[in-house]
Design a protein around this motif. Structure first.
Motif, short mmCIF file in Angstrom:
data_model
loop_
_atom_site.label_atom_id
_atom_site.label_comp_id
_atom_site.label_asym_id
_atom_site.label_seq_id
_atom_site.Cartn_x
_atom_site.Cartn_y
_atom_site.Cartn_z
N GLY A 179 0.81 -1.22 0.00
CA GLY A 179 0.00 0.00 0.00
C GLY A 179 0.84 1.26 0.00
O GLY A 179 0.34 2.34 -0.35
N LYS A 180 2.11 1.14 0.36
CA LYS A 180 2.96 2.33 0.40
C LYS A 180 3.22 2.86 -1.00
O LYS A 180 3.44 4.05 -1.20
N SER A 181 3.22 1.97 -2.00
CA SER A 181 3.57 2.41 -3.35
C SER A 181 2.45 2.20 -4.37
O SER A 181 2.63 2.48 -5.55
N LYS A 182 1.32 1.66 -3.94
CA LYS A 182 0.25 1.38 -4.88
C LYS A 182 -1.07 1.96 -4.38
O LYS A 182 -1.18 2.35 -3.22
N ALA A 183 -2.06 1.98 -5.29
CA ALA A 183 -3.43 2.29 -4.87
C ALA A 183 -4.15 0.96 -4.72
O ALA A 183 -4.22 0.19 -5.67
N ILE A 184 -4.64 0.68 -3.53
CA ILE A 184 -5.23 -0.64 -3.27
C ILE A 184 -6.67 -0.51 -2.78
O ILE A 184 -6.99 0.35 -1.96
N CYS A 198 -5.95 -0.80 6.48
CA CYS A 198 -6.49 0.28 5.65
C CYS A 198 -6.07 1.66 6.12
O CYS A 198 -5.95 1.91 7.31
N SER A 199 -5.92 2.56 5.15
CA SER A 199 -5.77 3.96 5.53
C SER A 199 -7.14 4.63 5.49
O SER A 199 -7.33 5.69 6.07
N ARG A 200 -8.07 4.00 4.78
CA ARG A 200 -9.41 4.57 4.66
C ARG A 200 -10.41 3.44 4.49
O ARG A 200 -10.06 2.39 3.97
N ALA A 201 -11.64 3.67 4.88
CA ALA A 201 -12.63 2.62 4.71
C ALA A 201 -13.95 3.20 4.25
O ALA A 201 -14.28 4.35 4.56
N MET A 202 -14.68 2.38 3.47
CA MET A 202 -16.01 2.77 3.03
C MET A 202 -16.96 1.66 3.45
O MET A 202 -16.67 0.49 3.23
N ILE A 203 -18.06 2.07 4.06
CA ILE A 203 -19.05 1.05 4.41
C ILE A 203 -20.16 1.12 3.38
O ILE A 203 -20.71 2.19 3.11
#
Ligand SMILES: Nc1ncnc2c1ncn2[C@@H]1O[C@H](COP(=O)(O)OP(=O)(O)O)[C@@H](O)[C@H]1O
Ligand SMILES: [Mg+2]
Lengths: 242, 252
Positions: A179-184, A198-203
């Motif tokens: 995740g440091k170098s990609k969009a996941i 995760c750095s972010r989450a969507m419910i």
């Protein structure tokens, strides 16, 4: 890297995904949370170019998925739900095939296969038939396929499903590091994974985004709820209530 | 066509072709094919009794009936297996066009069949040893026979695009191949023409013209007609387009 706008998918009269928008930049790991049937897989299948959206737009690294799908797919690695594999191939030949389809041949192919065998701890089974692998190994083989071309965008549908606790931990670490170098984007219904990776989450619930933010901010979303688990249960409805 | 198009098609072709040899089904089919084509020829066709050792009346005569069953057996895995395993989803999210995959897979099945057909060459050797036959009918017979097999394979490819079950694909393909064969079977066409009012004869003849049989027999008589070759090529193209539509409907 990933820009999704007003994505909608109807199956007949049923709306599986309804007006979903989000962007994911390099260095971000977005967790897709939601009960079974919420529309997580359907959303990912549209982002990867498998399903055609009913409406909405998808851009991968600025390239429109609907206009130039073959170009856009080049920078995506995808692990579908249930980790499909060709059962009559060996692990190494399967990975070799996936490399070739992505234009990696010759010495570069051997190198790419070796690299992912290393990353996913598959060296021991490299010449074993996919048929005879245990679930954890099957899963890691399909995961290895998704990173064979070192893509900028990684889309993982329930990457830890069916793994034992040690394997779950390994995969989460792997996601976090990449995740440091990609969009996941990865989907899960295990809430602790959100904190772990995760750095972010969507419910998502019944096709709609009902919450979007950092794990921290989601925790504070509903007054009186102390854990992510309680928040999740208070804002999504289970299958049973439908 | 760009180089990458060809490279993608080749990658698909290679995997598919090799996968045939990992499956015992192929060996069983090839053995049945050889036994059937030889058996029909020698026993039912009374190949050795016939005066002129004409291959067209004995050897190639049985081929459509063999292909009706065996081509679907070879082709039934083409797309059904991808649907069943879920690898279809993986394939369609890779940077290749569906056409590259459809063509790559079809060519792999076609090459498998070419190998099977080449193995029947012993018949030709026998004929050459028994007499000195005219090579014309043998060549056009082989071309006709192979095109017939490819027609059946393409029909099977189309059926396999719509189902995840190899059994369903097999049954549907056999039924379609029988249909495409019988609507042009001379005996059947003639009796249909006799029972229907004369005004419909044109229609019946037209329908029978669309059948595999009509075009097959012309060629086995040693008449190499571009029209018949084009007919089979259009059948293959149409069937592959239907394959494409089937695959697209799975992703709708
Ligand atoms: N190919 C399809 N045809 C019809 N309905 C579908 C199809 N795929 C998914 N659905 C429906 O869309 C909804 C969302 O499914 P899915 O995206 O798989 O949910 P999740 O991955 O969040 O569990 C479900 O109600 C499911 O039944
Ligand atoms: Mg799902």
């Amino acid at each position: 890297m990933i820009q999704v706008q007003n994505l909608r998918k109807e199956f007949g009269a049923k709306v599986a995904v309804d007006n979903v928008s989000f962007t994911v930049e390099k260095g971000e790991v977005l967790g897709f949370l939601g009960p079974n049937g919420a529309g997580k897989s359907t959303s990912m299948r549209m982002v990867t170019g498998y399903f055609r959206p009913t409406s909405g737009s998808i851009k991968i690294g600025g390239i429109d998925m609907l206009e130039s799908p073959e170009q856009a797919k080049k920078s995506i690695g995808y692990l579908p739900e249930n980790a499909p594999l060709y059962s009559d191939m060996t692990v190494a030949s399967f990975l070799g095939f996936c490399a070739e389809v992505r234009g990696i041949t010759g010495a570069a192919k051997a190198k790419a296969v070796d690299r992912v065998l290393d990353l996913c701890f598959l060296h021991r089974v490299r010449n074993q038939s996919v048929d005879t692998l245990s679930k954890g190994y099957r899963h890691r083989t399909c995961f290895a396929q998704s990173i064979i071309h070192d893509p900028d965008v990684l889309i993982l549908d329930e990457p830890t499903d069916g793994l034992d606790p040690n394997q779950k931990h390994e995969v989460r670490q792997l996601i976090k590091n990449m995740g440091k170098s990609k969009a996941i984007i990865f989907s899960t219904h295990i809430l602790e994974e959100v904190d772990a990776a995760c750095s972010r989450a969507m419910i998502i619930d019944r096709g709609k985004v009902v919450a979007d933010g950092t794990p921290e901010s989601l925790r504070k979303l509903v007054p009186g709820c102390a854990s992510l688990d309680e928040v999740f249960r208070s804002i999504t409805r289970s299958d049973l209530e439908k | 066509m760009k180089n990458s198009d060809i490279a993608n098609t080749l990658a698909i072709f290679k995997r598919e072709f090799l996968s045939y040899f990992n499956s015992p089904v192929l060996y069983v089919i090839v053995v049945i094919y050889l036994l059937a084509s030889m058996g029909f020829t020698f026993f039912f066709g009374r190949f050795l009794d016939s005066d002129n050792a004409s291959l067209t009346q004995t050897f190639f005569f049985w081929h459509p009936w063999i292909y009706i069953v065996l081509a679907p057996a070879v082709g039934m895995r083409l797309w059904s297996e991808e649907h069943r395993l879920g690898t279809f989803e993986l394939l369609m999210t890779m940077p290749l066009s569906p056409w590259q995959a459809i063509v790559g897979k079809f060519v792999a099945a076609a090459l498998v069949w070419a190998i099977g057909l080449a193995l029947t060459f012993s018949i030709v050797i026998t004929v050459s040893w028994l007499g000195s036959p005219d090579p014309g009918p043998i060549i056009t017979g082989y071309v006709a026979s192979y095109l017939y097999a490819l027609g059946c394979l393409a029909v099977t490819s189309a059926a396999s695009a719509y189902t995840r079950s190899q059994v369903v694909c097999f049954i549907v393909s056999v039924a379609l191949c029988i249909l495409l064969t019988l609507i042009g079977y001379p005996g059947i066409v003639d009796s249909v023409v006799r029972t229907l009012p004369g005004s419909l004869e044109g229609l019946v003849r037209f329908v029978s013209y669309l059948s595999f049989m009509d075009h097959f027999y012309e060629m086995t008589k040693g008449i190499f007609v571009i029209r018949d070759v084009l007919y089979f090529i259009s059948v293959i193209v149409v069937a592959l387009i239907i394959t494409h539509l089937g695959l697209r409907s799975k992703r709708a």
